[in-house]
Each structure stands twice: as structure tokens, then as C-alpha cells.
Write an enzyme that holds these catalytic residues in place. Sequence first.
Site, PDB file in Angstrom:
ATOM      1  N   ARG A  94       5.453   5.006   2.941  1.00 37.48           N
ATOM      2  CA  ARG A  94       4.350   5.953   3.098  1.00 37.48           C
ATOM      3  C   ARG A  94       4.090   6.095   4.587  1.00 37.48           C
ATOM      4  O   ARG A  94       4.364   5.155   5.347  1.00 37.48           O
ATOM      5  CB  ARG A  94       3.142   5.322   2.389  1.00 37.48           C
ATOM      6  N   SER A 144      -4.963   2.284   4.857  1.00 36.26           N
ATOM      7  CA  SER A 144      -5.110   1.821   3.478  1.00 36.26           C
ATOM      8  C   SER A 144      -5.184   0.291   3.423  1.00 36.26           C
ATOM      9  O   SER A 144      -6.017  -0.298   2.719  1.00 36.26           O
ATOM     10  CB  SER A 144      -3.914   2.324   2.651  1.00 36.26           C
ATOM     11  N   THR A 169     -11.340   5.396  -1.162  1.00 34.09           N
ATOM     12  CA  THR A 169     -11.727   6.277  -0.063  1.00 34.09           C
ATOM     13  C   THR A 169     -11.566   5.495   1.233  1.00 34.09           C
ATOM     14  O   THR A 169     -12.066   4.373   1.357  1.00 34.09           O
ATOM     15  CB  THR A 169     -13.201   6.711  -0.234  1.00 34.09           C
ATOM     16  N   HIS A 170     -10.863   6.084   2.176  1.00 36.61           N
ATOM     17  CA  HIS A 170     -10.664   5.404   3.458  1.00 36.61           C
ATOM     18  C   HIS A 170     -11.839   5.678   4.391  1.00 36.61           C
ATOM     19  O   HIS A 170     -12.424   6.768   4.344  1.00 36.61           O
ATOM     20  CB  HIS A 170      -9.381   5.913   4.124  1.00 36.61           C
ATOM     21  N   LYS A 207       0.812  -1.227   0.000  1.00 34.35           N
ATOM     22  CA  LYS A 207       0.000   0.000   0.000  1.00 34.35           C
ATOM     23  C   LYS A 207       0.846   1.279   0.000  1.00 34.35           C
ATOM     24  O   LYS A 207       0.353   2.372   0.287  1.00 34.35           O
ATOM     25  CB  LYS A 207      -0.993   0.058   1.191  1.00 34.35           C
ATOM     26  N   GLY A 208       2.104   1.127  -0.370  1.00 32.27           N
ATOM     27  CA  GLY A 208       2.975   2.304  -0.389  1.00 32.27           C
ATOM     28  C   GLY A 208       2.871   3.128  -1.666  1.00 32.27           C
ATOM     29  O   GLY A 208       3.226   4.303  -1.706  1.00 32.27           O
ATOM     30  N   GLY A 209       2.407   2.460  -2.736  1.00 31.89           N
ATOM     31  CA  GLY A 209       2.388   3.108  -4.051  1.00 31.89           C
ATOM     32  C   GLY A 209       3.233   2.306  -5.038  1.00 31.89           C
ATOM     33  O   GLY A 209       3.708   2.822  -6.052  1.00 31.89           O
ATOM     34  N   LYS A 231      -6.887   1.251  -6.348  1.00 27.81           N
ATOM     35  CA  LYS A 231      -5.798   2.185  -5.998  1.00 27.81           C
ATOM     36  C   LYS A 231      -6.397   3.566  -5.849  1.00 27.81           C
ATOM     37  O   LYS A 231      -6.988   4.103  -6.801  1.00 27.81           O
ATOM     38  CB  LYS A 231      -4.735   2.214  -7.109  1.00 27.81           C
ATOM     39  N   GLY A 232      -6.244   4.118  -4.666  1.00 27.87           N
ATOM     40  CA  GLY A 232      -6.834   5.423  -4.404  1.00 27.87           C
ATOM     41  C   GLY A 232      -8.249   5.281  -3.878  1.00 27.87           C
ATOM     42  O   GLY A 232      -9.136   6.042  -4.231  1.00 27.87           O
TER      43      GLY A 232
HETATM   44  N1  PPS Z   1      -0.954   7.490  -9.431  1.00 27.93           N
HETATM   45  C1  PPS Z   1      -1.601   6.825  -8.481  1.00 27.93           C
HETATM   46  N2  PPS Z   1      -2.852   6.373  -8.676  1.00 27.93           N
HETATM   47  C2  PPS Z   1      -3.501   5.701  -7.706  1.00 27.93           C
HETATM   48  N3  PPS Z   1      -2.954   5.404  -6.497  1.00 27.93           N
HETATM   49  C3  PPS Z   1      -1.705   5.833  -6.262  1.00 27.93           C
HETATM   50  C4  PPS Z   1      -0.984   6.561  -7.230  1.00 27.93           C
HETATM   51  N4  PPS Z   1       0.226   6.864  -6.701  1.00 27.93           N
HETATM   52  C5  PPS Z   1       0.255   6.364  -5.472  1.00 27.93           C
HETATM   53  N5  PPS Z   1      -0.913   5.742  -5.190  1.00 27.93           N
HETATM   54  C6  PPS Z   1      -1.215   5.094  -3.929  1.00 27.93           C
HETATM   55  O1  PPS Z   1      -0.916   3.714  -4.083  1.00 27.93           O
HETATM   56  C7  PPS Z   1      -1.616   3.066  -3.025  1.00 27.93           C
HETATM   57  C8  PPS Z   1      -1.640   1.580  -3.295  1.00 27.93           C
HETATM   58  O2  PPS Z   1      -0.342   1.120  -3.083  1.00 27.93           O
HETATM   59  P1  PPS Z   1       0.243  -0.186  -3.771  1.00 27.93           P
HETATM   60  O3  PPS Z   1       0.123  -0.089  -5.224  1.00 27.93           O
HETATM   61  O4  PPS Z   1       1.608  -0.375  -3.220  1.00 27.93           O
HETATM   62  O5  PPS Z   1      -0.749  -1.276  -3.201  1.00 27.93           O
HETATM   63  S1  PPS Z   1      -0.522  -2.843  -3.183  1.00 27.93           S
HETATM   64  O6  PPS Z   1       0.320  -3.157  -2.041  1.00 27.93           O
HETATM   65  O7  PPS Z   1       0.060  -3.261  -4.459  1.00 27.93           O
HETATM   66  O8  PPS Z   1      -1.899  -3.384  -3.014  1.00 27.93           O
HETATM   67  C9  PPS Z   1      -2.963   3.746  -3.012  1.00 27.93           C
HETATM   68  O9  PPS Z   1      -3.461   3.668  -1.694  1.00 27.93           O
HETATM   69  P2  PPS Z   1      -4.976   4.032  -1.316  1.00 27.93           P
HETATM   70  O10 PPS Z   1      -5.138   5.504  -1.616  1.00 27.93           O
HETATM   71  O11 PPS Z   1      -5.066   3.777   0.134  1.00 27.93           O
HETATM   72  O12 PPS Z   1      -5.875   3.162  -2.138  1.00 27.93           O
HETATM   73  C10 PPS Z   1      -2.651   5.172  -3.472  1.00 27.93           C
HETATM   74  O13 PPS Z   1      -2.721   6.118  -2.436  1.00 27.93           O
END
Ligand code: PPS
Length: 391
Positions: free
Chosen positions: A223, A231, A351-352, A142-144, A348-349
Site C-alpha cells: 500500500r 495507518s 479514520t486517520h 496495514k496493507g490489507g 480495519k478502516g
Molecule cells: N474490505 C476491507 N475492509 C476494511 N479494511 C480494508 C479492506 N480492504 C482493505 N482494507 C484496509 O486494510 C487495512 C488494514 O490492513 P491489515 O489488515 O493488513 O492490518 S494489520 O496489519 O493486520 O493490522 C485498513 O487500514 P486502515 O484504513 O488504515 O484502518 C484498510 O484500509
Amino acid sequence: MPNTSVKTDIPARHPDVAGRVNGTQRASPWEILALGGTGRGTQNPASHAPRGREARGVRRGTPPATACLARAAWLRTPLASGEMVTAQSALLEREAQESSTTDEELAGRRAANGSSVRGGAVSTPDYGEKKLPQALIIGVKKGGTRALLEAIRVHPDVRAVGVEPHFFDRNYEKGLEWYRNVMPKTLDGQLTMEKTPSYFVTNEAPKRIHSMAKDIKLIVVVRNPVTRAISDYTQTLSKKPEIPTFEVLAFKNRTLGLIDASWSAIRIGIYALHLENWLQYFPLSQILFVSGERLIVDPAGEMAKVQDFLGLKRVVTEKHFYFNKTKGFPCLKKPEDSSAPRCLGKSKGRTHPRIDPDVIHRLRKFYKPFNMMFYQMTGQNFQWEQEEGDK
Ligand SMILES: Nc1ncnc2c1ncn2[C@@H]1O[C@H](COP(=O)(O)OS(=O)(=O)O)[C@@H](OP(=O)(O)O)[C@H]1O
């Protein structure tokens, strides 16, 4: 701005566990982990460590002396008809259902066989050869990590597996040939990469990766651990709506304010603890820490650091990103497999849920000493203490 030099003030005793050691003293952050019921999965990194980090000249990475006490998707084009699905890719797809990236889209996209679509035309390169990866995105969940992988894949000198192979945690017994087969074909000069965020918290992963390639480059997207925990919880909640609230799961005893650091959503965010394990095997110079927060507000800036670290020309720049207002995140103008702009998938992204501010406050206090250690170990200040909200 993160990545500035670090002035740390690491408290030797953790404020949240007063009276837990001998009934009078306060425990150090590392002692909490040893004494505070966080033992699930805890392993003494020193017990399997080869040969001291000093030998490899890791300095900043050395945790404070107290540590010794307790070391105790971006949516992708679906499979084109006629594309070959290997046994490995089919297996990986099944496993992707359980991996940290739970995008159904990802699971369905058959990227593990190395196929790609460029400029709208499907091409499964029959040239080049499959190589073991020279660089890995090892965390954090969930780091990105997905955003980073999809952005780096735009680079013509990078080929990456779309799904998470989970080789160094779940599939290790399948052997290196299995792993190599999972990789896409590459030409000379192209880097092979994969991302599996759970590696960062897998005790055996550093040793296993080191034995495969001691000069491998490792990338960790970090993060704010409080936001990361929420997340993580949000992802679990989306699959299991019946689970208890975050507030309930976060505490061993809420009245006493005892955080449950054995809960994986919380434990993963104790980055210093996990990093210590990696530093037994790899010098800090082989690990790049990417700010998950900056990856959202300045993706091109973070990508410049990533490309420099990987020894690549800076090809992925501002012109590859645009901010999508509906998504609320940066998106790619031209992903690796398409000429059309694309944002990451709906997982990804998210709403929490709203979390009780008092719980957030307590978690911030809990993580603070570990964050300070992490800043000291990495030489980077990610400034998570300055954030106002949980995002
Ligand atoms: N460009 C872009 N678009 C969408 N989301 C983005 C982006 N960059 C970073 N993030 C953040 O990535 C979070 C998900 O992290 P991961 O991809 O590492 O998740 S996972 O571990 O593979 O499931 C996801 O977490 P959440 O917001 O909690 O859903 C996003 O905050």
C-alpha cells in the site's frame, strides 16, 4: 492501474539528504539508510544470503548497483461452547493482542485450532490432516492483509489460520511441529495458509521459510507507504493516546527535513529494502504483490490474481463482495464461517488523524526513490506518486 510494465527513473542520489555524505554530495537512497541513523535493526542481507539470486535467475529483482553500498477481522463467530481450545490457540490468542491485527474480535475468536463455521453450523473437522502452509501472506502490516486472508478463505480449497501465528519471527524456537499443530486440518488438494504481516520486515524470516519449504508461495499486500505509515500510527495511537504526534515522530530533525527512517512506521514502507532480503532466497516468480489500494476498489480483480497465483480455480469473484456504504469498504457476502454478510472489524478502516500536508509532501519525496526501486524490482508500477490525498 498498477501492474503495468515499469519505466523507472531511479535517482542515484536522494534529494532529501543533501550534504550528508562528505558534506557535499547527496546520498543514494540506500546510503541514507546506512548513514542516516536508520541502523536500528538493520542487517546486511548479503551476510546471510545463500548463493546468489543470479543462480535462481532473478533478474528484475536485482536492485540498482547503488544498493550494494548500503546493504549494510472480518469479525468471526466466537468459540462455540464445547469447542476445544488447544494450548497453541490459547497462546496465539494472547499474542494476537500484540500482533499487527489487533482486533479484539480476532483475539477472541479461537480460529487457531482450525475450527470453522460454515452455513451457520459449527464444524471442527476431525478429518484431514494438519500440514505446514504451502502459501503465506507475509505482509505488509496495514496493507490489507486481513481483507485478503478473509477473502481467500472463502475458497473451498483453502484453509487458513485466523490469528497470526508469528512463527517465523516470535515463535520460531517452538519448532515446526508446534507450527504444524497451529494449522487447520486439510483434505487432499486443500491449501494451508496463514498471514503474519511482520514476516516481511523480519530479517531471519526468508531464510527460515526457505529452509521449511523452498517452493512455498508468498503474497505481499502493499500500500502507498505514506498512507501505510499513517495507518500504522493510527493503530498505535488508538492503544496509546499519549504518544507524540505523527509529525513529531516522523522526523529526526524537522528543520533540516530529516526523516526518521528508524521509526518502524516509516521503515516498514521502504519496501525495496525488505524485498531485497527476500530475493536472496526466493525467485520473484514465487512472490505475488497485491495492491492494497486495488483490493479496496476492485477486490474481485485482485482476488483473481491471487487465485491464479495459488493455482486455484477462480471461485472468489464479484458475486462474493458488496460495497458497504456505512463501512466505506467492500465486505463479504458470505464469509467462510457464515452465511451472513460481514465486514471487517472496527480496527480495519479507521479514520486517520489529519496530518500536516507539508509532512505528507516530505514523506512522499522521501519514499519516491524507494518506490521506484520497488517498481523496478517487482516489475509492477503501483502508481503511488499519482495519488492526491494520503488515502
Ligand atoms: N474490505 C476491507 N475492509 C476494511 N479494511 C480494508 C479492506 N480492504 C482493505 N482494507 C484496509 O486494510 C487495512 C488494514 O490492513 P491489515 O489488515 O493488513 O492490518 S494489520 O496489519 O493486520 O493490522 C485498513 O487500514 P486502515 O484504513 O488504515 O484502518 C484498510 O484500509
